[in-house]
Enzyme design. Structure first.
Site, PDB file in Angstrom:
ATOM      1  N   SER A 184       1.340   1.969  -7.753  1.00 27.00           N
ATOM      2  CA  SER A 184      -0.067   1.589  -7.723  1.00 27.00           C
ATOM      3  C   SER A 184      -0.900   2.571  -8.565  1.00 27.00           C
ATOM      4  O   SER A 184      -0.615   2.749  -9.744  1.00 27.00           O
ATOM      5  CB  SER A 184      -0.553   1.509  -6.271  1.00 27.00           C
ATOM      6  OG  SER A 184      -1.796   0.851  -6.189  1.00 27.00           O
ATOM      7  N   GLU A 194       2.204  -9.483  -5.570  1.00 28.02           N
ATOM      8  CA  GLU A 194       1.401  -8.285  -5.336  1.00 28.02           C
ATOM      9  C   GLU A 194       0.211  -8.559  -4.412  1.00 28.02           C
ATOM     10  O   GLU A 194      -0.147  -7.748  -3.563  1.00 28.02           O
ATOM     11  CB  GLU A 194       0.880  -7.737  -6.662  1.00 28.02           C
ATOM     12  CG  GLU A 194       1.938  -7.217  -7.610  1.00 28.02           C
ATOM     13  CD  GLU A 194       2.320  -5.778  -7.338  1.00 28.02           C
ATOM     14  OE1 GLU A 194       1.707  -5.151  -6.447  1.00 28.02           O
ATOM     15  OE2 GLU A 194       3.234  -5.270  -8.026  1.00 28.02           O
TER      16      GLU A 194
END
Length: 560
Positions: free
Chosen positions: A210, A341
């Protein structure tokens, strides 16, 4: 002398059975002593050193400045406790935690052997994610057990977050990118000290997820970090992601917004700096969370930016320009994302089909142009949009730049394994799929989550395969070398075809899983980001980018 050194190592290993303390290791700042621990399932012994200072506490007038190396010490430092997290809101309780004195590094290393010519081990340096606003090295989430069993040295470190890590005022006292510079200082510490822990400074792989993944890419882009690592693994994020970068103007506006929210009428940059230097860290964290009236962990108000004012700047040109002209570190790279995601950013009641925009906690501040061009009256599946626009498109575009200019292999992947123990399920989202952050549990041992205890459980066998591929890349520069391939397939470099490794219980190579709509997003990013990023003009000729979209005109960015 060689004989005495070998004898000393032998005596150390023999004595481990009767002591839970490691031998004393001498770092450049002073001696440290850790603990002997064992891995969760297979009881493999390893040495654990936690809370070693790598930076001077960034307090007082140092608050927003680039980090300084830690001060030396004389007595033996007991490196046996979790380090302070940097100030933030806890991801689970949403309560304030942390301490500004947080620049600490942890080293976990397999117990050295007594062999006379034992080789130094590959090193994996983890950069946690958390929207540049949260996260820490806590071993209840990032336990090194899986990677230790793959015989690599694991290093984790805390870095400053939120306004404390990324406030940028264009002043020497707050130039910006403090959190990234913290990371770079930790990587310098690794270069200077890791050999004493049995690690090879020539084989350091940085990896992150991330915002940690975007950070990995920033180190690839920045001359500030050149030479501090040999390989890179980026999981779900790049500097081209819409949430990963702010222009200096945007950064300054967020600083002004925070200052006003906290009750100051300061107007000049110097006045803002003087005010924020005296605000308690808890108020900075809470103020950042509340100043927009939405969840700041998802809107990322403080991000990396240009910091040319610094004497040793981290980023002097916008990321899209650095990629376009190929002026980045050429190292082997793995990059990819999970299949779905967006499952990590939904509210209760999300079904994944025809859901409205309100089902998402404003992943970022979506700008009006993007909303009008791609979302309004065009998008029916918002989960697909979030995954494609914020992850698939920027990841694939970044891969194209890396492949175009990098002589080293670029390995691309898509993680599709959906486990009954998946983190998104344990956090309350019951939909099928592989969510943002789900993949981290196959690289680290997470004591805070429910996991199968049997090492032979299919989930744990999968976990062993993934952690072995990650470690193989660190050791050999290849995740599936023929003599030590943990999977059922050969992971080939992406190449000009954009090949992708599908990571599941049965792995396979595939064409890139990028929809025509996601390609349209890539074209938009390519054409609009230079203006949106406030890129500086360059005298270099515009590179030929036809290879990226050979079947279409890159200037056609309108989605019909």
């Amino acid at each position: 002398m060689k004989l005495l050194s070998a004898l000393a190592v032998l005596l150390m290993s023999v004595c481990l059975g009767s002591s839970s303390e490691t031998p004393v290791i001498r770092t450049q700042c002073g001696p440290v002593q850790g603990e002997v621990k064992t891995t969760a399932w297979n009881s493999v012994p390893y040495w654990s050193f936690q809370s070693i200072p790598y930076g001077k506490p960034p307090v007082g007038n140092l608050r927003f400045r680039p980090p300084m190396p830690a001060e030396p010490w004389t007595g033996t430092l007991k490196a046996n406790k979790e380090p302070n997290a940097c100030p933030q809101l806890d991801i689970f309780s949403q309560q304030y935690i942390g301490n500004e004195d947080c620049l600490y590094i942890n080293v976990f290393t397999p117990v050295p052997t007594a062999r006379k010519h034992a080789h130094k081990k590959a090193v994996m340096a983890w950069i946690y994610g958390g929207s540049f606003a949260g996260g820490s090295t806590n071993t209840s989430i990032y336990g090194p057990d899986l990677l230790i069993e793959q015989d690599v040295v694991v290093v984790t470190f805390n870095y400053r977050l939120g306004a404390l890590g990324f406030l940028a005022l264009g002043l020497e006292g707050a130039p910006g990118n403090g959190g990234l510079k913290d990371q770079a200082l930790a990587l310098k510490w690794i270069q200077q000290n890791i050999a004493a822990f049995g690690g090879d400074p020539r084989r350091v792989t940085i990896f992150g997820e991330s915002s940690g993944s975007a950070s990995v890419h920033y180190h690839v882009l920045s001359p500030h970090s050149a030479g501090l690592f040999a390989r890179a693994i980026a999981m779900s994020g790049t500097p081209l992601s819409p949430w990963a970068y702010h222009t200096p103007e945007q950064s300054l506006n967020k600083a002004k917004q925070l200052t006003k929210f906290l009750g100051s009428d300061a107007t000049t940059n110097s006045e803002i700096l003087n005010f924020l230097l005296n605000v308690p860290p808890k108020d900075l964290v809470n103020g950042t969370e509340q100043m927009d009236g939405v969840t700041q962990m998802l809107t990322l108000p403080f991000r990396p930016t240009l910091d040319s004012v610094d004497k040793n700047p981290f980023l002097t040109q916008c990321p899209i320009s650095i990629y376009k002209y190929g002026s980045f570190s050429k190292v082997p790279i793995m990059l990819g994302k999970t299949k779905e995601e967006a499952l990590g950013f939904t509210r209760d009641g999300f079904t994944g089909v025809n859901d409205t925009w309100t089902n998402f906690d404003r992943l970022i501040d979506i700008d009006e142009e993007v909303f009008n061009r791609f979302v309004k009256d065009k998008v029916t599946d918002y989960g697909v949009f979030v995954t494609d626009y914020y992850y698939t498109a920027p990841t694939d575009l970044t891969r194209k730049f890396l492949t175009k200019y990098n002589n080293e292999p670029v390995y691309s992947y898509e993680h599709t394994f959906d486990s009954p123990y998946a983190l998104h399920r344990q956090l309350g989202q019951a939909l099928n799929g592989t969510s943002h952050f789900d993949d981290v549990q196959y690289v680290f041992y997470m004591k805070v989550f429910r996991e199968p205890e049997d090492p032979n459980d299919p989930v744990n066998r999968f976990r062993k395969m993934v952690s072995a591929m990650w470690a193989n890349f660190a050791k050999y520069g290849n995740p599936t070398p023929r003599r030590n391939n943990p999977s059922n397939a050969i992971w080939e470099p992406s190449g000009c075809r954009g090949l992708q490794f599908n990571i599941n219980s049965q792995c396979r190579m595939q064409e890139a899983d990028v929809s025509p709509t996601a390609v349209e997003y890539e074209k938009y990013i390519l054409n609009r980001l230079p203006t949106k990023s406030a890129c500086h003009p360059t005298k270099a000729p515009e590179p030929n980018l036809d290879d990226f979209f050979p079947t279409a005109n890159p200037s056609q960015t309108t989605l019909h």
